[in-house]
Design a protein around this motif. Structure first.
Motif, short mmCIF file in Angstrom:
data_model
loop_
_atom_site.label_atom_id
_atom_site.label_comp_id
_atom_site.label_asym_id
_atom_site.label_seq_id
_atom_site.Cartn_x
_atom_site.Cartn_y
_atom_site.Cartn_z
N ARG A 30 0.85 -1.19 0.00
CA ARG A 30 0.00 0.00 0.00
C ARG A 30 0.89 1.23 0.00
O ARG A 30 1.98 1.23 0.55
N ALA A 31 0.38 2.29 -0.60
CA ALA A 31 1.12 3.56 -0.61
C ALA A 31 1.45 3.98 0.81
O ALA A 31 2.57 4.40 1.10
N MET A 32 0.50 3.83 1.71
CA MET A 32 0.71 4.28 3.09
C MET A 32 1.85 3.52 3.76
O MET A 32 2.60 4.10 4.55
N ASP A 33 2.00 2.25 3.43
CA ASP A 33 3.12 1.46 4.00
C ASP A 33 4.46 2.07 3.59
O ASP A 33 5.37 2.23 4.41
N LEU A 34 4.57 2.43 2.31
CA LEU A 34 5.82 3.02 1.82
C LEU A 34 6.04 4.41 2.43
O LEU A 34 7.17 4.77 2.78
N LEU A 35 4.98 5.17 2.57
CA LEU A 35 5.12 6.52 3.14
C LEU A 35 5.54 6.46 4.60
O LEU A 35 6.37 7.25 5.05
N GLU A 36 4.98 5.51 5.33
CA GLU A 36 5.38 5.36 6.73
C GLU A 36 6.83 4.89 6.84
O GLU A 36 7.57 5.35 7.71
N GLN A 37 7.24 4.01 5.93
CA GLN A 37 8.64 3.57 5.90
C GLN A 37 9.55 4.76 5.60
O GLN A 37 10.60 4.94 6.24
N ALA A 38 9.16 5.59 4.65
CA ALA A 38 9.96 6.78 4.29
C ALA A 38 10.05 7.75 5.47
O ALA A 38 11.11 8.31 5.74
N CYS A 50 15.33 7.40 2.24
CA CYS A 50 13.98 7.97 2.27
C CYS A 50 13.56 8.40 0.87
O CYS A 50 12.45 8.09 0.42
N LEU A 51 14.45 9.10 0.17
CA LEU A 51 14.14 9.56 -1.19
C LEU A 51 13.93 8.38 -2.14
O LEU A 51 13.06 8.44 -3.02
N LEU A 52 14.71 7.31 -1.98
CA LEU A 52 14.53 6.12 -2.82
C LEU A 52 13.16 5.49 -2.61
O LEU A 52 12.48 5.12 -3.57
N VAL A 53 12.75 5.38 -1.36
CA VAL A 53 11.44 4.79 -1.05
C VAL A 53 10.33 5.68 -1.61
O VAL A 53 9.36 5.19 -2.22
N LEU A 54 10.47 7.00 -1.45
CA LEU A 54 9.44 7.91 -1.95
C LEU A 54 9.38 7.92 -3.48
O LEU A 54 8.30 7.99 -4.07
N SER A 55 10.54 7.82 -4.13
CA SER A 55 10.56 7.76 -5.59
C SER A 55 9.87 6.48 -6.08
O SER A 55 9.13 6.49 -7.06
N SER A 56 10.13 5.39 -5.38
CA SER A 56 9.48 4.13 -5.72
C SER A 56 7.97 4.24 -5.51
O SER A 56 7.18 3.79 -6.34
N SER A 137 -6.40 16.77 1.27
CA SER A 137 -7.54 15.85 1.26
C SER A 137 -7.07 14.42 1.46
O SER A 137 -7.87 13.52 1.64
N ALA A 138 -5.77 14.21 1.44
CA ALA A 138 -5.20 12.88 1.64
C ALA A 138 -4.65 12.77 3.06
O ALA A 138 -4.29 13.76 3.67
N GLU A 139 -4.59 11.53 3.52
CA GLU A 139 -3.93 11.29 4.81
C GLU A 139 -2.43 11.28 4.55
O GLU A 139 -1.94 10.54 3.71
N ILE A 140 -1.72 12.16 5.24
CA ILE A 140 -0.27 12.25 5.08
C ILE A 140 0.35 11.93 6.43
O ILE A 140 0.07 12.60 7.41
N PRO A 141 1.18 10.89 6.48
CA PRO A 141 1.81 10.54 7.76
C PRO A 141 2.56 11.73 8.33
O PRO A 141 3.29 12.43 7.63
N GLY A 142 2.36 11.96 9.62
CA GLY A 142 3.07 13.04 10.30
C GLY A 142 2.38 14.39 10.22
O GLY A 142 2.81 15.35 10.84
N ILE A 143 1.28 14.49 9.47
CA ILE A 143 0.55 15.75 9.34
C ILE A 143 -0.85 15.52 9.90
O ILE A 143 -1.59 14.67 9.41
#
Length: 167
Positions: A30-38, A50-56, A137-143
């Motif tokens: 899931r996108a959220m899994d990658l965002l939380e990892q980043a 972090c940038l590699l995970v976000l680019s992926s 309008s999206a859930e953003i980890p840390g915000i």
């Protein structure tokens, strides 16, 4: 005289498809899994990872507002403003009512000397804030829905716009 045609068709010579072995489905990322990892990598000071995970994540989830936003802010922190601008423009395009991406974009535009676009983005962010829209309008980890964040962004937009009018 002609010979009569057979009314039956020959049996199919196509072989039956091979039986598939049942392989369990791969777990979906899931996108959220990658965002939380980043976010964890960023917090641990692992900027490049972090940038590699976000680019992926951006490649796998090109319509994810949160992915574009987080990649843009990470690129901004990594002093890669042109790339940050591209990612934040995508976030603004996908989420036209999200004031936080508009504010982050305005700051990058300001850094790069794009004065007209910068003023426009600060005005957009301030207008969206005043209309009571959420940061995204999206859930953003840390915000979260922080009133303190909204107040800081509003003050930042106002002071920047005032300083640009005086110049």
């Amino acid at each position: 005289s002609s010979t009569p045609q057979s009314s039956t068709t020959p049996a199919s010579t196509t072989p039956a498809p091979p039986k598939r072995s049942h392989t369990p489905p791969r777990p979906q990322i899931r996108a959220m899994d990658l965002l939380e990892q980043a976010l964890q990598l960023r917090d641990a000071g692992e900027r490049e990872e972090c940038l590699l995970v976000l680019s992926s994540a951006q490649t796998q989830f090109p319509l994810s507002i949160a992915t574009h936003f987080m990649l843009g802010t990470a690129l901004k922190e990594a002093a890669r403003p042109e790339e940050a601008i591209a990612a934040l423009r995508a976030a603004c395009f996908l989420d036209p009512k999200g004031w936080l991406a508009a504010f982050e974009l305005a700051e990058c535009l300001e850094t790069e000397g794009y004065e007209d676009e910068c003023r426009h983005a600060f005005r957009d962010a301030l207008t969206l804030l005043e209309r009571g829209h959420p940061p995204s309008s999206a859930e953003i980890p840390g915000i979260g829905e922080s009133k303190a964040l909204a107040a800081r962004v509003a003050q930042g937009c106002q002071s920047r716009l005032e300083s640009k009018e005086d110049a």
